[in-house]
Design a protein around this motif. Sequence first.
Motif, PDB file in Angstrom:
ATOM      1  N   ASP A   1      -0.916   3.828  -8.628  1.00 53.86           N
ATOM      2  CA  ASP A   1       0.421   4.392  -8.797  1.00 53.86           C
ATOM      3  C   ASP A   1       1.428   3.256  -8.639  1.00 53.86           C
ATOM      4  OD1 ASP A   1      -0.724   6.980  -8.860  1.00 53.86           O
ATOM      5  OD2 ASP A   1      -0.701   7.075  -6.671  1.00 53.86           O
TER       6      ASP A   1
ATOM      7  N   GLU B   1      -1.333  -0.373  -0.024  1.00 57.87           N
ATOM      8  CA  GLU B   1       0.060  -0.526  -0.463  1.00 57.87           C
ATOM      9  C   GLU B   1       0.288  -1.999  -0.763  1.00 57.87           C
ATOM     10  OE1 GLU B   1       2.825   0.883   2.404  1.00 57.87           O
ATOM     11  OE2 GLU B   1       2.429   2.987   1.973  1.00 57.87           O
TER      12      GLU B   1
ATOM     13  N   PHE C   1     -10.758   0.111  -8.026  1.00 54.03           N
ATOM     14  CA  PHE C   1      -9.810   1.219  -7.927  1.00 54.03           C
ATOM     15  C   PHE C   1     -10.182   2.416  -8.783  1.00 54.03           C
ATOM     16  CE2 PHE C   1      -7.638  -2.878  -7.456  1.00 54.03           C
ATOM     17  CZ  PHE C   1      -7.347  -2.792  -6.106  1.00 54.03           C
ATOM     18  N   GLU C   2      -9.840   3.612  -8.261  1.00 54.97           N
ATOM     19  CA  GLU C   2      -9.984   4.824  -9.056  1.00 54.97           C
ATOM     20  C   GLU C   2      -8.643   5.289  -9.606  1.00 54.97           C
ATOM     21  OE1 GLU C   2     -10.228   7.948  -5.273  1.00 54.97           O
ATOM     22  OE2 GLU C   2     -12.039   7.335  -6.324  1.00 54.97           O
ATOM     23  N   ARG C   3      -7.543   4.834  -8.994  1.00 59.97           N
ATOM     24  CA  ARG C   3      -6.201   5.181  -9.487  1.00 59.97           C
ATOM     25  C   ARG C   3      -5.192   4.174  -8.962  1.00 59.97           C
ATOM     26  NH1 ARG C   3      -4.731  10.001  -7.019  1.00 59.97           N
ATOM     27  NH2 ARG C   3      -2.632   9.519  -6.329  1.00 59.97           N
TER      28      ARG C   3
ATOM     29  N   ARG D   1     -11.785   3.051  -4.514  1.00 62.29           N
ATOM     30  CA  ARG D   1     -12.931   3.961  -4.502  1.00 62.29           C
ATOM     31  C   ARG D   1     -13.868   3.573  -3.353  1.00 62.29           C
ATOM     32  NH1 ARG D   1     -17.435   1.753  -6.561  1.00 62.29           N
ATOM     33  NH2 ARG D   1     -17.247  -0.269  -7.592  1.00 62.29           N
TER      34      ARG D   1
ATOM     35  N   GLN E   1      -9.804   3.813   0.853  1.00 69.37           N
ATOM     36  CA  GLN E   1      -8.427   3.886   1.366  1.00 69.37           C
ATOM     37  C   GLN E   1      -7.409   3.646   0.253  1.00 69.37           C
ATOM     38  OE1 GLN E   1      -7.145   3.363   5.044  1.00 69.37           O
ATOM     39  NE2 GLN E   1      -8.794   2.112   5.890  1.00 69.37           N
ATOM     40  N   VAL E   2      -6.142   3.798   0.621  1.00 67.07           N
ATOM     41  CA  VAL E   2      -5.041   3.457  -0.283  1.00 67.07           C
ATOM     42  C   VAL E   2      -4.422   2.146   0.201  1.00 67.07           C
ATOM     43  CG1 VAL E   2      -2.780   4.127  -1.183  1.00 67.07           C
ATOM     44  CG2 VAL E   2      -4.543   5.858  -0.840  1.00 67.07           C
TER      45      VAL E   2
ATOM     46  N   ARG F   1       0.855   1.657  -5.115  1.00 68.07           N
ATOM     47  CA  ARG F   1      -0.208   2.238  -4.280  1.00 68.07           C
ATOM     48  C   ARG F   1      -1.503   2.229  -5.093  1.00 68.07           C
ATOM     49  NH1 ARG F   1       0.940   5.355   0.044  1.00 68.07           N
ATOM     50  NH2 ARG F   1      -0.536   6.990  -0.555  1.00 68.07           N
TER      51      ARG F   1
ATOM     52  N   HIS G   1      -5.466   3.106  -5.127  1.00 68.86           N
ATOM     53  CA  HIS G   1      -6.473   3.959  -4.493  1.00 68.86           C
ATOM     54  C   HIS G   1      -7.842   3.317  -4.693  1.00 68.86           C
ATOM     55  CE1 HIS G   1      -3.657   7.463  -4.078  1.00 68.86           C
ATOM     56  NE2 HIS G   1      -3.017   6.726  -4.963  1.00 68.86           N
TER      57      HIS G   1
END
Length: 198
Positions: free
Chosen positions: A172, A107, A168-170, A133, A104-105, A129, A131
Amino acid sequence: MSTPQLILASKSASRRAMLDAAGVQYDAMPADIDERVIEQNLRGATSSEIAEALSVAKAVALAGKHLDALVLGSDSLVVAGGKRFDKPTSRDDAAEHLRFFSGQVIELHSAAALVRGETCEWSHADCARLHVRELSEVFIENYLEQEWPEISYTVGCFRIEAMGVQLFERIDGDQFTVLGMPLLPVLGALREQGVLLS
């Protein structure tokens, strides 16, 4: 003209580390507030608005006792899948959070406020945000073996400066927001208040 005393209304190691690294002089004192009561009075507010209100409340709690000081309050909230998450209450609770976050993402809403006496001089909220994994049960168990109980003090069950980065994979958003305080806006406000040189 003397520099006003700055008090950080937090026991967060991450927030202290940010201010230390930035060369900010301050005293740290935990604020004693009932966050759940404040949140109940903010029904319908956004997560950023709640984080900002809690930051103000923490600062106000100490500002009344230290009238000559500028008090910095800060708070972070985590939302995932439309659901709000608080700090885990146990290792099993942390495992449940991580299973929910998997894929999921998240916040992450981080806010800060500066209060002098009964006046909020400044407040600000930011959102990142993250992301997550897909997390295996084996990873979750190993992760908790390494990171518990340190992550019991964190919303989101991670310390980004430690093994939590592996979740996390990303990401933001601003790195300081992820660490728990929107530091660059805080530093700008401290310059405006005469705590830091401009």
